[in-house]
Design an enzyme around this catalytic site. Structure first.
Site, PDB file in Angstrom:
ATOM      1  N   THR A  79       0.858  -1.178   0.000  1.00  0.00           N
ATOM      2  CA  THR A  79       0.000   0.000   0.000  1.00  0.00           C
ATOM      3  C   THR A  79       0.894   1.228   0.000  1.00  0.00           C
ATOM      4  OG1 THR A  79      -1.610  -1.331   1.196  1.00  0.00           O
ATOM      5  CG2 THR A  79      -2.051   1.017   1.088  1.00  0.00           C
ATOM      6  N   HIS A  80       1.688   1.323  -1.038  1.00  0.00           N
ATOM      7  CA  HIS A  80       2.610   2.438  -1.205  1.00  0.00           C
ATOM      8  C   HIS A  80       2.351   3.052  -2.567  1.00  0.00           C
ATOM      9  CE1 HIS A  80       5.415  -0.119   1.564  1.00  0.00           C
ATOM     10  NE2 HIS A  80       4.376   0.359   2.209  1.00  0.00           N
TER      11      HIS A  80
END
Ligand code: FAD
Ligand code: SF4
Lengths: 589, 251
Positions: free
Chosen positions: A515-516
């Site tokens: 989740t970057h």
């Protein structure tokens, strides 16, 4: 018609990591601040208590704490020639929802980016020549330098209680730390976490191979700690229910553990929960925001007027909020003009799965950030001449959990996924599996961007954010190179099966990756190529600041939140010391 | 889902289960709130897990339940290492999951248009909820078995025959109507592993057999006294969210 609320000095969209840091700083400056948060109120004792937290099905698999696609999701296409499809259940990335944001259920890896990451375009052009870069690569300098941000990295690490070992204090290389990091003004507030067997083995092996192993900087408190706000953290218990879960021990860096206990008690702060901001409102000139409109759970719409609007909704949601509100010009990949949506990037994994024989790793003893790393192949720490790619990865052996549902998928290559043969090996696989994994950079490209989907809508009938994204050759080559390095280390560690893995032909939304999500509202010093200036202030609407990884011009080979936290505190300082005195553009376009 | 049910009692129970879940969600998910001046706290504001309801099948029809038991019994067969998936309660677990928010796709994005035949990289695009996927696929599985095994349903097949059918489904060979045999296989395998390894509070992993198989200590939360000798055997028995079997006589 939206009902109008009394005016505030500042309205913050989203009360996650960035929102709570900015709220704390600006209330300290005496401003009256309200945060409007889409999800519910959450706190340690009621929502993450040790009696309910260790529940893999609820939190790890059904993703109880996360944004539910029924509420809002994203659509994806690989290129502009395709019709995008909605992500009906999150896989590759899972975003936060609720007070604390994704700061509740992150791992806690708390990195600083490399000095050269901030001046990437200049660095690559000077070292390799402009001609060496792929024609469609759009890397940029950030408009801030590492030394600009150093005090704010330091501040974030001390607020959030980072455990680690410094590698470079004021230019002095420190034994056992990361020799590649930029100079820091002092060491970490807490010593490193303890190692488990695979992480210790990685460090020993990597050092023997001539690399420079160091403990991963961790937002998991290695000891009891009191932060500069006066808030106490308990020591991490290595519970193994960390990422995807809240922390029941007040040990994981998060708004709940590090900011909210002080922020919530301030009379000049308030938060509206389960209230979703629909758009930012502008005055007739279009150059000033007047506040936001939000909708509560009964469906009623409210207008919250404010002098300053802070967009702290998470990178992807920041970009959607700008597009829905008409702040800045949407990016057009054909002409290359416009800035909102430009330079979307992500994280890339090159890794080697390891399966040992005869070990007893007891993987359930783990912590979100527990790991040993090397940075020898990250960023531009190594010579890229002749390699055919740019970028790199931090390379790590982690030990963050041994949760059984997720671990049941670990298998030796070629062995069955079910039946008696599966069962014979599952307990030994459980005790013998590990990995050497690279967290890789993703650079930005002309054809990869964010805009509003023309077909799919959210529950309020507003267009979803559309991602046009796929892997480029540069990252494919880079992750193959990194996977090879990981495999070499894994073999030297003595693993029986070593399975190198690099990114596939096409980006796949199903398996979890990271989740970057970065970019889309990037910072910079040229308003034609960036949506916000070096203080994260919109070039177009000066009382809107857009804070988050949306500001990254491209992504580095690290997790983002150390840099996101530093940027939030850097923007807060600019608002406090410059903007309040003289509201207007802080940088002339 | 509606329309397939014939047994009024079963559908009433399914209704009760789903309204119970809805009531709980309603009570824990507070409405929009305005908070200021203090850290809000109120007794009883925690959000505990929802244990699986006791009793008979809630979502599955008796035939479906037999078929699913026959599947989970082969995905995780009994041997000297552990009881079978069936005896561990995996079918009960799946039944309760399908009767609740998971089965009803409550969290999924279910807005049209649903495009068929898309590449797997874009994730599932089925208009069916997980509960509907089971209903549709189990019907196809039954038809497939009856036409290939002399009129016998899946649950009546010998263990080796069942393994053969499952292996074929894993490769997507049998043609199923409405929901493919391969995605269905993957779904049941995932749900079976969930049932075998999730906390027993959800109806599977009975007596923590899944955790005992691999040596997972369960809902423990503190390994500080163990980390310095982490490669030694961990000798404390597993615990679940409701404690250990011995603490809850009659369960
Ligand atoms: C499983 C997982 C592991 C991770 N591990 C790491 C790690 O180890 N290291 C690292 O550096 N990073 C990690 N991350 C990423 C990290 O969590 C984020 O970078 C960080 O939380 C970003 O902070 P933010 O303030 O930008 O967004 P968030 O913390 O997500 O906060 C945004 C908030 O805005 C709210 N919001 C959004 N839209 C609206 C709206 N329209 N109206 C009102 N409110 C809105 C959201 O509900 C949310 O609460 C991880 C993330 C996940 C999911
Ligand atoms: S591993 Fe440590 S920081 Fe993470 S949730 Fe457990 S106790 Fe908290």
């Amino acid at each position: 018609m939206a009902r109008k609320l009394p005016k505030k000095d500042v309205v913050i969209i989203g009360l996650g990591w960035t929102g709570s840091l900015l709220a704390h700083e600006l209330t300290d400056a005496g401003l009256d601040v309200v945060a409007i948060e889409r999800g519910p109120w959450r706190d340690t004792s009621t929502d993450f208590s040790p009696t309910q937290d260790p529940d893999e099905l609820r939190y790890g698999i059904r993703l109880d704490l996360f944004l539910r696609p029924a509420q809002e999701t994203f659509t994806l296409r690989h290129n502009t020639g395709q019709n995008a499809l909605p992500i009906r259940w999150p896989g590759a990335f899972i975003v936060g929802n609720g007070v604390g944001g994704a700061g509740v259920h992150w791992n806690g890896h708390t990195w600083r980016f490399l000095e050269s990451d901030f001046t990437l375009k200049t660095r690559l052009t000077e070292r390799y020549g402009a001609a060496a870069m792929p024609a469609d690569m759009q890397v940029e300098d950030w408009g801030v330098t590492y030394s600009d941000l150093e005090p704010f990295y330091d501040k974030f690490e001390y607020i959030s209680g980072t455990s680690g070992r410094a590698g470079n204090i004021k230019g002095q290389i420190q034994p056992g730390g990361n020799p590649f990091e930029g100079p820091r003004s002092r060491g970490y507030p807490l010593p490193p976490l303890k190692d488990t067997a695979p992480t210790a083995l990685f460090a020993k092996t990597a050092n023997e191979m001539g690399y420079h192993a160091f403990p991963r900087p961790a937002g998991n408190a290695s000891e009891a700690y009191v932060n500069p706000l006066g808030i106490a953290m308990g020591p991490c218990t290595y519970c193994g229910f960390c990422e995807r879960f809240g922390c029941g021990n007040y040990s994981k860096a998060s708004p709940q553990a590090n900011v909210l206990p002080v922020l919530m008690r301030k009379s000049n702060f308030s938060v509206r929960t389960e209230s979703e901001v629909l758009h930012i409102n502008k005055d007739a000139s279009g150059k000033r925001a007047t506040g936001v409109t939000f909708v509560d759970t009964s469906g009623e719409e409210w207008e919250q007027p404010a002098d300053i609007v802070l967009v702290c909704a998470y990178g992807l949601h920041n970009v959607r909020m700008m597009l829905l509100s008409g702040i800045g010009t949407p990016y057009d990949p054909q002409s290359g003009e416009g800035t909102v949506g430009r330079n979307y990037a992500y994280q890339s994994a090159g890794a080697a799965g390891l399966l040992f024989e005869g070990k007893r790793f007891n993987p359930f003893v783990g912590t979100g950030s527990l790991g040993q790393c090397i940075d020898d192949f990250n960023g531009d720490n190594f010579d890229h001449a002749g390699l055919g790619f740019f970028g790199g990865a931090s390379i790590t052996t982690s030990n963050y959990h041994g949760r059984p549902i997720a671990s049941s998928a670990n298998r030796a290559p070629g062995t069955p996924a079910w039946g008696a043969a599966w069962k014979k090996q599952v307990s030994s696989t459980y005790q013998n599996a590990s990995a050497v994994a690279g967290q890789g950079s993703v650079y930005s490209y002309r054809d990869k961007y964010l805009d509003l989907d023309p077909v799919y809508k959210d529950r309020y009938g507003r267009p979803l954010l559309r991602m046009t994204f796929d892997w480029h050759d540069n990252e494919k080559k880079m992750t193959r190179y990194i996977a090879q390095k990981c495999a070499e280390i894994g073999k030297a560690m003595g693993a029986k099966h070593v399975t190198p893995r690099s990114i596939p032909e096409h980006f796949n939304v199903v398996p979890y990756q990271s989740t970057h999500n970065t970019g889309g509202a990037i910072m910079g010093d040229n308003p034609k190529r960036s949506a916000v200036n070096r203080y994260l202030q919109s070039w177009d609407v000066h009382n809107v600041f857009v804070v988050g990884a949306s500001a990254f011009p491209q992504n580095a080979g690290y997790n983002p939140t150390g840099t996101v936290g530093a940027l939030a505190l850097w923007a807060a300082e600019a608002i406090r010391t410059q903007y309040l005195k003289n509201p207007g553009p802080l940088v002339q376009a | 889902m509606a329309g397939h049910k014939t047994d009024p009692m079963i559908s009433r129970r399914a209704l009760l289960a789903s309204t119970a879940a809805a009531a709980l969600v309603g009570s824990t998910q507070a409405k929009a709130r305005f908070l200021s001046g203090e850290v809000p706290w109120a007794p009883g504001a925690a959000t505990p897990p929802e244990p699986a309801l006791p009793g008979g099948w809630i979502y599955f029809t008796p035939d479906e339940a037999r078929a699913v038991e026959a599947i989970v019994e082969r995905l995780i067969p009994a041997d000297e290492l552990s009881p079978s998936g069936k005896d561990a309660g995996c079918a009960v677990f799946i039944d309760r999951q399908l009767a609740g928010p998971y089965g009803g796709a409550e969290r999924l994005y279910m807005k049209p248009p649903f495009v068929a035949g898309t590449a797997p990289e874009f994730g599932p695009q089925s208009p069916l909820s997980p509960a509907q996927q089971y209903r549709v696929a189990l019907k196809s599985l039954d038809a497939y078995c009856r036409s290939n095994f002399g009129g016998k349903g899946f649950a009546e097949l010998a263990p080796e025959e069942r393994d053969k059918v499952l292996a074929a489904m894993e490769k997507g060979e049998p043609k199923f109507d409405g929901f493919g045999s391969r995605p269905f296989f993957n779904l049941v395998l995932q749900n079976t592993m969930e049932g075998f390894f999730a906390d027993p509070i959800y109806g599977g992993n009975r007596d923590m057999v899944g955790w005992k198989l691999i040596g997972f200590p369960g809902a423990r939360y503190d390994y500080r006294d163990f980390i310095d000798h982490v490669t030694e055997p961990y000798t404390l028995p597993p615990v679940s969210l409701q404690g250990r079997a011995g603490w809850n006589p009659g369960r």
